[in-house]
Scaffold this active site. Sequence first.
Site, PDB file in Angstrom:
ATOM      1  CG  ASP A  67      -0.189  -0.192   2.544  1.00 55.58           C
ATOM      2  OD1 ASP A  67       1.055  -0.087   2.572  1.00 55.58           O
ATOM      3  OD2 ASP A  67      -0.858  -0.455   3.568  1.00 55.58           O
ATOM      4  CG  ASN A 136      -8.713   0.001  11.444  1.00 50.60           C
ATOM      5  OD1 ASN A 136      -7.782  -0.750  11.149  1.00 50.60           O
ATOM      6  ND2 ASN A 136      -9.009   1.062  10.726  1.00 50.60           N
ATOM      7  CG  HIS A 138      -5.784  -1.179   8.500  1.00 53.58           C
ATOM      8  ND1 HIS A 138      -5.708   0.184   8.529  1.00 53.58           N
ATOM      9  CD2 HIS A 138      -4.558  -1.605   8.889  1.00 53.58           C
ATOM     10  CE1 HIS A 138      -4.498   0.563   8.914  1.00 53.58           C
ATOM     11  NE2 HIS A 138      -3.784  -0.505   9.130  1.00 53.58           N
ATOM     12  CD  GLU A 143      -8.329   1.918   6.672  1.00 56.39           C
ATOM     13  OE1 GLU A 143      -8.296   1.100   7.612  1.00 56.39           O
ATOM     14  OE2 GLU A 143      -7.618   2.938   6.655  1.00 56.39           O
TER      15      GLU A 143
END
Length: 241
Positions: A67, A136, A138, A143
């Site tokens: 990413d 979270n 991810h 996400e």
Amino acid sequence: MKTHIARNYHEMSSQAAEMIIHQIRQKPDLLVCFAAGNTPLGTFSCLVEAVHQGRLSLDQCKFISLDEWVGLGASDEGSCRETMDRHLFEPCGIKEQNIHFFNGTSNDLEAECKAMDEFIGAHGTIDLLLLGVGLNGHLGFNEPYADFEGYSYVTDLDSTTKQVSVKYFPDQKDVQKGITLGIKHLMQAGTVILIADGDKKADIMRKALKHEVTSEIPVTVLQRHPNVYVYMDEAAAALVR
């Protein structure tokens, strides 16, 4: 999911690195994807040491990015590419021709996604994938509520990701979007290594291993992958035991 619990971060990093070394020795021309971030830095350090000791050669590997922050590139301190350059590619002498990364500063991010998908397709699939996990849940910038059937794409960053981002940059950056490999790429990888350390990751690792599979917590999808190795230190594993 094959789970290994190490005493501390250094031991966890060493165990993950030894798994990577084993995989590359078996197939020296692997297509490799390593997450950038704080958690993998110890693993990178072990790999650099192995290269310098002559225990490992990365010369035949091809490296792709997981990413990148949209708006940031290789010259921006804290970007994914700059992190990989500083901690792995440059110390190991990886040639630019063996690196294919997202350019977060591109004026055509959709073209970046297409080029990445085509590059991976030309090599079959990702052979070896090293992942961290966000608070979270991810994976990369997949996400919460990410599409499990997607390939490379541009996404809005979750509020948690934006809050955590400040630790990566020497100057405040207004990061709102990311460009990332999709879940489909991750699930098609031959071998996945997931690493986590510290008590701050204890809750998400409990969910990663025990929670039902749901797009709300993207890391849970790895329960469906046939070849996942999980390396945690005792603090990250505190709620798993």
